[in-house]
Design an enzyme around this catalytic site. Structure first.
Site, PDB file in Angstrom:
ATOM      1  N   ASP A 123     -49.885  48.752  34.888  1.00 11.33           N
ATOM      2  CA  ASP A 123     -49.947  49.473  33.610  1.00 11.33           C
ATOM      3  C   ASP A 123     -50.400  48.549  32.474  1.00 11.33           C
ATOM      4  O   ASP A 123     -50.606  48.997  31.349  1.00 11.33           O
ATOM      5  CB  ASP A 123     -48.626  50.190  33.297  1.00 11.33           C
ATOM      6  CG  ASP A 123     -47.432  49.266  33.219  1.00 11.33           C
ATOM      7  OD1 ASP A 123     -47.592  48.043  33.427  1.00 11.33           O
ATOM      8  OD2 ASP A 123     -46.321  49.764  32.940  1.00 11.33           O
ATOM      9  N   SER A 124     -50.631  47.257  32.777  1.00 10.19           N
ATOM     10  CA  SER A 124     -51.261  46.369  31.796  1.00 10.19           C
ATOM     11  C   SER A 124     -52.651  46.880  31.429  1.00 10.19           C
ATOM     12  O   SER A 124     -53.211  46.467  30.422  1.00 10.19           O
ATOM     13  CB  SER A 124     -51.361  44.934  32.340  1.00 10.19           C
ATOM     14  OG  SER A 124     -52.034  44.911  33.575  1.00 10.19           O
TER      15      SER A 124
ATOM     16  N   ASP B 279     -48.922  51.159  39.434  1.00 11.87           N
ATOM     17  CA  ASP B 279     -47.715  51.202  38.601  1.00 11.87           C
ATOM     18  C   ASP B 279     -47.365  52.632  38.209  1.00 11.87           C
ATOM     19  O   ASP B 279     -48.246  53.426  37.861  1.00 11.87           O
ATOM     20  CB  ASP B 279     -47.963  50.426  37.297  1.00 11.87           C
ATOM     21  CG  ASP B 279     -47.344  49.052  37.320  1.00 11.87           C
ATOM     22  OD1 ASP B 279     -46.421  48.805  38.126  1.00 11.87           O
ATOM     23  OD2 ASP B 279     -47.771  48.206  36.514  1.00 11.87           O
TER      24      ASP B 279
ATOM     25  N   LYS C 260     -45.439  50.842  42.228  1.00 11.17           N
ATOM     26  CA  LYS C 260     -44.526  49.813  41.712  1.00 11.17           C
ATOM     27  C   LYS C 260     -43.766  50.406  40.531  1.00 11.17           C
ATOM     28  O   LYS C 260     -44.332  51.176  39.753  1.00 11.17           O
ATOM     29  CB  LYS C 260     -45.308  48.572  41.271  1.00 11.17           C
ATOM     30  CG  LYS C 260     -44.434  47.521  40.556  1.00 11.17           C
ATOM     31  CD  LYS C 260     -45.122  46.174  40.430  1.00 11.17           C
ATOM     32  CE  LYS C 260     -46.021  46.030  39.242  1.00 11.17           C
ATOM     33  NZ  LYS C 260     -45.401  46.240  37.914  1.00 11.17           N
TER      34      LYS C 260
ATOM     35  N   GLU D  48     -41.252  38.490  37.333  1.00  8.21           N
ATOM     36  CA  GLU D  48     -42.088  38.124  36.177  1.00  8.21           C
ATOM     37  C   GLU D  48     -41.331  37.252  35.192  1.00  8.21           C
ATOM     38  O   GLU D  48     -40.231  37.612  34.740  1.00  8.21           O
ATOM     39  CB  GLU D  48     -42.612  39.391  35.478  1.00  8.21           C
ATOM     40  CG  GLU D  48     -43.500  39.039  34.276  1.00  8.21           C
ATOM     41  CD  GLU D  48     -44.357  40.176  33.747  1.00  8.21           C
ATOM     42  OE1 GLU D  48     -44.347  41.275  34.345  1.00  8.21           O
ATOM     43  OE2 GLU D  48     -45.036  39.963  32.725  1.00  8.21           O
TER      44      GLU D  48
ATOM     45  N   GLU E 106     -40.444  49.399  37.501  1.00  4.00           N
ATOM     46  CA  GLU E 106     -39.683  48.303  36.889  1.00  4.00           C
ATOM     47  C   GLU E 106     -38.182  48.593  36.887  1.00  4.00           C
ATOM     48  O   GLU E 106     -37.765  49.728  36.690  1.00  4.00           O
ATOM     49  CB  GLU E 106     -40.142  48.100  35.434  1.00  4.00           C
ATOM     50  CG  GLU E 106     -41.581  47.640  35.330  1.00  4.00           C
ATOM     51  CD  GLU E 106     -42.030  47.396  33.884  1.00  4.00           C
ATOM     52  OE1 GLU E 106     -41.196  47.455  32.952  1.00  4.00           O
ATOM     53  OE2 GLU E 106     -43.235  47.146  33.700  1.00  4.00           O
TER      54      GLU E 106
HETATM   55  O1  KIV Z   1     -49.063  45.803  34.827  1.00  3.17           O
HETATM   56  C1  KIV Z   1     -49.253  44.718  35.361  1.00  3.17           C
HETATM   57  O2  KIV Z   1     -50.361  44.147  35.313  1.00  3.17           O
HETATM   58  C2  KIV Z   1     -48.135  44.083  36.051  1.00  3.17           C
HETATM   59  C3  KIV Z   1     -48.288  42.655  36.444  1.00  3.17           C
HETATM   60  C4  KIV Z   1     -48.056  41.816  35.244  1.00  3.17           C
HETATM   61  C5  KIV Z   1     -47.380  42.289  37.548  1.00  3.17           C
HETATM   62  O3  KIV Z   1     -47.136  44.704  36.249  1.00  3.17           O
END
Ligand code: KIV
Length: 252
Positions: A43-44, A82, A112, A181, A114
């Site tokens: 989600d970055s 994510d 994924k 992280e 969190e």
């Molecule tokens: O969203 C993302 O890029 C991430 C990485 C920093 C692991 O979750």
């Protein structure tokens, strides 16, 4: 193509997992051809591709749109997507619907999410039960930026214990891997040794079972990088020079 079970073999055989993020077709194609094991549609992308200040505004529709493009560029790597903020925290039902949409609509193999608190552990166990492979993510969790900031986590004794307990609970709930992280290297090493599933570190030292970076940071595309991210090339400068040369050609 590695599947989630083969990642366990990587750990058993002492082979490190090479992971990077991707947000579109071209980047995904390049990473995959270069032999990356795991591609995360993180989600970055909210920040690096869509220009948001943090990851919170990203919607499920937006990440699905990007994940479909990534999938079209990948032949070999395992693709993990994510779950965006509030697409899974409100209820287990919501998490199953959101994760199910990701798998059905994008062709990715896993999601994924969190957090490692007891409610999230219940949700993860249920996702795994219905057949959805899940990667955990603890330590600095950017979706909690308004509570945690972007500070390193796991510095106090209490916080270290909490993270160790979360990692163990995540493994018991059935995650196939955990992103660690921005936590101290010795804590990441301890967690990695304690678990039989692989850990993937970002700003967590060299002793995790694999490493992930935000590809825009690795390429030098972002203006503000986290302290632990290494730029392997300055693509901003390369692109600027190319555009200036083009401009000169056009004008002459
Ligand atoms: O969203 C993302 O890029 C991430 C990485 C920093 C692991 O979750």
């Amino acid at each position: 193509m590695p599947n989630v079970r083969q990642l366990l073999q990587f750990k058993a055989n002492g082979k490190k997992i090479v992971a990077l993020t991707a947000w579109d077709f071209a980047i995904a194609q390049i990473l995959d051809a270069a032999g990356v094991d795991l591609i995360l549609v993180g989600d970055s992308l909210a920040m690096v591709a869509l220009g948001y200040d943090n990851t919170l505004p990203l919607t499920l529709d937006e990440i699905i749109h990007h994940a479909k493009a990534v999938k079209r560029g990948v032949k070999n790597a395992l693709i993990v997507v994510d779950l965006p903020f509030l697409s899974y925290q409100t209820s287990t039902e919501a998490a199953i619907q959101s994760a199910g949409r990701i798998l059905k609509e994008t062709g990715a193999q896993a999601v994924k999410l969190e957090g490692g608190h007891p409610r999230m552990i219940e949700t993860i166990a249920r996702l795994v039960e219905v057949g959805i492979p899940v990667m955990g993510h603890i330590g600095l969790t950017p979706q909690s930026v308004h509570q945690l900031g972007y500070r390193q986590q796991g510095r106090s004794d209490g916080d270290r214990d909490r993270l160790i307990q979360s990692a163990v609970a995540l493994e018991q709930a059935g995650v196939f891997s955990i992103v660690l992280e921005h936590i101290p290297a010795d804590l990441a090493k301890l967690i990695s040794e304690k678990l039989s599933i692989p850990t993937i570190g970002i700003g967590a030292g060299a002793d995790c079972d694999g490493q992930v970076l935000v590809t825009a940071d690795l390429l030098g595309l972002t203006l503000k990088q986290p302290p632990f991210a290494k730029a392997y090339v300055d693509l901003r400068a390369v692109i600027t020079q190319a555009v200036q040369e083009y401009s000169v050609d056009v004008n002459s």
